[in-house]
Design an enzyme around this catalytic site. Structure first.
Site, PDB file in Angstrom:
ATOM      1  N   GLU A 158      60.480  15.148 -26.208  1.00 35.98           N
ATOM      2  CA  GLU A 158      60.816  14.333 -27.388  1.00 35.98           C
ATOM      3  C   GLU A 158      61.230  15.285 -28.508  1.00 35.98           C
ATOM      4  O   GLU A 158      60.508  16.246 -28.804  1.00 35.98           O
ATOM      5  CB  GLU A 158      59.601  13.508 -27.839  1.00 35.98           C
ATOM      6  CG  GLU A 158      59.937  12.633 -29.062  1.00 35.98           C
ATOM      7  CD  GLU A 158      58.718  11.938 -29.676  1.00 35.98           C
ATOM      8  OE1 GLU A 158      57.577  12.268 -29.303  1.00 35.98           O
ATOM      9  OE2 GLU A 158      58.926  11.094 -30.559  1.00 35.98           O
ATOM     10  N   ASP A 177      66.800  11.489 -37.816  1.00 31.34           N
ATOM     11  CA  ASP A 177      67.373  11.453 -39.168  1.00 31.34           C
ATOM     12  C   ASP A 177      68.845  11.037 -39.069  1.00 31.34           C
ATOM     13  O   ASP A 177      69.596  11.620 -38.290  1.00 31.34           O
ATOM     14  CB  ASP A 177      67.263  12.837 -39.821  1.00 31.34           C
ATOM     15  CG  ASP A 177      65.805  13.243 -40.046  1.00 31.34           C
ATOM     16  OD1 ASP A 177      64.960  12.338 -40.201  1.00 31.34           O
ATOM     17  OD2 ASP A 177      65.514  14.445 -40.042  1.00 31.34           O
ATOM     18  N   LYS A 227      75.914  10.984 -44.607  1.00 29.30           N
ATOM     19  CA  LYS A 227      77.182  11.500 -45.142  1.00 29.30           C
ATOM     20  C   LYS A 227      78.034  12.062 -44.011  1.00 29.30           C
ATOM     21  O   LYS A 227      77.514  12.782 -43.137  1.00 29.30           O
ATOM     22  CB  LYS A 227      76.911  12.595 -46.177  1.00 29.30           C
ATOM     23  CG  LYS A 227      76.408  12.054 -47.478  1.00 29.30           C
ATOM     24  CD  LYS A 227      76.356  13.125 -48.538  1.00 29.30           C
ATOM     25  CE  LYS A 227      75.673  12.598 -49.781  1.00 29.30           C
ATOM     26  NZ  LYS A 227      75.159  13.662 -50.634  1.00 29.30           N
ATOM     27  N   ASP A 240      66.369   2.450 -36.020  1.00 28.83           N
ATOM     28  CA  ASP A 240      66.527   1.258 -36.864  1.00 28.83           C
ATOM     29  C   ASP A 240      67.903   1.261 -37.508  1.00 28.83           C
ATOM     30  O   ASP A 240      68.332   0.252 -38.050  1.00 28.83           O
ATOM     31  CB  ASP A 240      65.502   1.304 -38.003  1.00 28.83           C
ATOM     32  CG  ASP A 240      65.753   2.518 -38.875  1.00 28.83           C
ATOM     33  OD1 ASP A 240      65.597   3.648 -38.363  1.00 28.83           O
ATOM     34  OD2 ASP A 240      66.161   2.369 -40.051  1.00 28.83           O
ATOM     35  N   THR A 297      56.759   4.139 -32.118  1.00 29.66           N
ATOM     36  CA  THR A 297      56.580   5.314 -32.971  1.00 29.66           C
ATOM     37  C   THR A 297      56.089   4.838 -34.345  1.00 29.66           C
ATOM     38  O   THR A 297      56.113   3.642 -34.643  1.00 29.66           O
ATOM     39  CB  THR A 297      57.909   6.078 -33.154  1.00 29.66           C
ATOM     40  OG1 THR A 297      58.715   5.377 -34.107  1.00 29.66           O
ATOM     41  CG2 THR A 297      58.664   6.218 -31.841  1.00 29.66           C
ATOM     42  N   GLU A 298      55.722   5.790 -35.199  1.00 30.34           N
ATOM     43  CA  GLU A 298      55.268   5.417 -36.546  1.00 30.34           C
ATOM     44  C   GLU A 298      56.409   4.733 -37.321  1.00 30.34           C
ATOM     45  O   GLU A 298      56.211   3.704 -37.971  1.00 30.34           O
ATOM     46  CB  GLU A 298      54.781   6.646 -37.322  1.00 30.34           C
ATOM     47  CG  GLU A 298      53.410   7.147 -36.911  1.00 30.34           C
ATOM     48  CD  GLU A 298      53.438   8.075 -35.705  1.00 30.34           C
ATOM     49  OE1 GLU A 298      54.518   8.297 -35.112  1.00 30.34           O
ATOM     50  OE2 GLU A 298      52.349   8.596 -35.349  1.00 30.34           O
ATOM     51  N   TYR A 299      57.616   5.311 -37.265  1.00 27.44           N
ATOM     52  CA  TYR A 299      58.748   4.713 -37.983  1.00 27.44           C
ATOM     53  C   TYR A 299      59.065   3.332 -37.427  1.00 27.44           C
ATOM     54  O   TYR A 299      59.352   2.397 -38.166  1.00 27.44           O
ATOM     55  CB  TYR A 299      59.988   5.616 -37.866  1.00 27.44           C
ATOM     56  CG  TYR A 299      60.123   6.614 -38.996  1.00 27.44           C
ATOM     57  CD1 TYR A 299      59.175   7.612 -39.176  1.00 27.44           C
ATOM     58  CD2 TYR A 299      61.194   6.569 -39.874  1.00 27.44           C
ATOM     59  CE1 TYR A 299      59.287   8.535 -40.200  1.00 27.44           C
ATOM     60  CE2 TYR A 299      61.322   7.484 -40.908  1.00 27.44           C
ATOM     61  CZ  TYR A 299      60.368   8.464 -41.062  1.00 27.44           C
ATOM     62  OH  TYR A 299      60.488   9.379 -42.088  1.00 27.44           O
ATOM     63  N   GLU A 300      59.008   3.225 -36.124  1.00 32.27           N
ATOM     64  CA  GLU A 300      59.309   1.942 -35.468  1.00 32.27           C
ATOM     65  C   GLU A 300      58.344   0.866 -35.955  1.00 32.27           C
ATOM     66  O   GLU A 300      58.749  -0.251 -36.295  1.00 32.27           O
ATOM     67  CB  GLU A 300      59.197   2.135 -33.950  1.00 32.27           C
ATOM     68  CG  GLU A 300      59.496   0.912 -33.122  1.00 32.27           C
ATOM     69  CD  GLU A 300      59.519   1.242 -31.623  1.00 32.27           C
ATOM     70  OE1 GLU A 300      59.340   2.422 -31.260  1.00 32.27           O
ATOM     71  OE2 GLU A 300      59.729   0.323 -30.825  1.00 32.27           O
TER      72      GLU A 300
HETATM   73  C1  SAM Z   1      62.833  10.020 -39.326  1.00 32.61           C
HETATM   74  S1  SAM Z   1      61.605  11.021 -38.647  1.00 32.61           S
HETATM   75  C2  SAM Z   1      61.050  10.085 -37.210  1.00 32.61           C
HETATM   76  C3  SAM Z   1      59.744  10.563 -36.673  1.00 32.61           C
HETATM   77  C4  SAM Z   1      59.264   9.878 -35.378  1.00 32.61           C
HETATM   78  N1  SAM Z   1      60.179  10.144 -34.297  1.00 32.61           N
HETATM   79  C5  SAM Z   1      59.070   8.410 -35.558  1.00 32.61           C
HETATM   80  O1  SAM Z   1      59.883   7.639 -35.028  1.00 32.61           O
HETATM   81  O2  SAM Z   1      58.094   8.004 -36.204  1.00 32.61           O
HETATM   82  C6  SAM Z   1      62.559  12.311 -37.863  1.00 32.61           C
HETATM   83  C7  SAM Z   1      61.741  13.533 -37.503  1.00 32.61           C
HETATM   84  O3  SAM Z   1      62.564  14.419 -36.750  1.00 32.61           O
HETATM   85  C8  SAM Z   1      62.361  15.751 -37.201  1.00 32.61           C
HETATM   86  N2  SAM Z   1      63.616  16.493 -36.912  1.00 32.61           N
HETATM   87  C9  SAM Z   1      64.825  16.239 -37.453  1.00 32.61           C
HETATM   88  N3  SAM Z   1      65.738  17.116 -36.989  1.00 32.61           N
HETATM   89  C10 SAM Z   1      65.088  17.934 -36.129  1.00 32.61           C
HETATM   90  C11 SAM Z   1      65.478  19.060 -35.349  1.00 32.61           C
HETATM   91  N4  SAM Z   1      66.746  19.510 -35.390  1.00 32.61           N
HETATM   92  N5  SAM Z   1      64.566  19.681 -34.577  1.00 32.61           N
HETATM   93  C12 SAM Z   1      63.284  19.235 -34.555  1.00 32.61           C
HETATM   94  N6  SAM Z   1      62.832  18.188 -35.287  1.00 32.61           N
HETATM   95  C13 SAM Z   1      63.721  17.537 -36.068  1.00 32.61           C
HETATM   96  C14 SAM Z   1      62.081  15.589 -38.684  1.00 32.61           C
HETATM   97  O4  SAM Z   1      61.394  16.704 -39.228  1.00 32.61           O
HETATM   98  C15 SAM Z   1      61.249  14.313 -38.714  1.00 32.61           C
HETATM   99  O5  SAM Z   1      59.862  14.584 -38.562  1.00 32.61           O
END
Ligand code: SAM
Length: 228
Positions: A50, A128, A132, A164, A202-205
């Site tokens: 993941e 993420d 942009k 989402d 997931t937490e965000y979900e």
């Molecule tokens: C929007 S959060 C979602 C977290 C989790 N997957 C959830 O659904 O609850 C995105 C996570 O991905 C991590 N992340 C983003 N780009 C990454 C990368 N290139 N390598 C490792 N982690 C990354 C961020 O630090 C963040 O914790």
């Protein structure tokens, strides 16, 4: 995911050392097979990866629900990974097998860390969106990342994607098609679809779904991986 710097973060991470993979601190590490980071009796089992595990709810739930797989969760922000590690440690008794590890690293360097054909399944959850246009290359579903995933997955390996974000989903589906991935299925409403069976939130979900937001999801297959 932004957060305030964790007090005693390094000590808290060190307290979960048995769950953490320490990468060699060299500029050009020799790529390894991640199965080697799991107990000897499990090293012939598939490894699932993941990327961007956040606070670790999905990783913890998946490792408990799938003892036949080794689960490796990657997070680039140490303070966020700290929370994931602590959650995984607190839930250790719920895992029938010692099959969960974390790595604090940026996925941009994935193919420097891991050997070709290291993983059977890759999970991207609520990545993420980088809305942009100029930042499209940072999206974890951009074709440059897909190129890396292709090397790291076994032939026929799977990419599981949930988000989402309507625009990120549309962008990603286009990238997957342009890259020649096979779309096994997709849905714009995971929680009200047949694909929700066995879904680990997931937490965000959980957050988005509890506010009524529909969740997009897709399963893709890489037909020819590193070994071909
Ligand atoms: C929007 S959060 C979602 C977290 C989790 N997957 C959830 O659904 O609850 C995105 C996570 O991905 C991590 N992340 C983003 N780009 C990454 C990368 N290139 N390598 C490792 N982690 C990354 C961020 O630090 C963040 O914790």
């Amino acid at each position: 995911m932004r957060m305030r710097r964790k007090k005693h973060g390094a000590e808290r991470i060190a307290a979960c050392a048995e769950l953490l993979i320490q990468l060699p601190q060299t500029e050009t590490p020799a790529p390894v097979m991640p199965a080697l980071y799991f107990p000897a009796a499990r090293q012939n089992m598939p490894v699932w990866l993941e990327i961007g595990c956040g606070k670790g709810g999905f990783a913890t739930g998946m490792a408990a629900a799938h003892p036949q797989a080794n689960f490796l969760a990657m997070e680039r922000v140490a303070d966020v990974a700290c929370l994931a590690l602590e959650k995984a440690k607190a839930c250790a008794a719920q895992r029938p097998e010692d099959n969960l590890r974390f790595i604090i690293a940026n996925a941009e360097r994935l193919d420097e860390f891991f050997a070709p054909a290291s993983f059977t399944d890759l999970f991207l959850n609520f990545s993420d969106p980088w809305p942009k246009k100029g930042y499209a290359k940072r999206r974890l579903t951009h074709r440059n990342f897909l190129e890396q995933y292709k090397k790291l997955l076994v032939p026929g390996g799977y990419l599981h994607f949930k988000t989402d974000n309507d625009d990120l989903f549309a962008f990603s589906i286009e990238e997957f098609a342009a890259f020649g991935l096979t779309l096994v299925w997709k849905t714009d409403d995971l929680h009200n679809s047949a694909y929700n069976e066995g879904n680990v939130e997931t937490e965000y979900e959980h957050n988005f779904a509890s506010k009524g937001k529909n969740i997009h999801a897709a399963l893709l297959r890489f037909e020819d991986g590193a070994a071909q």
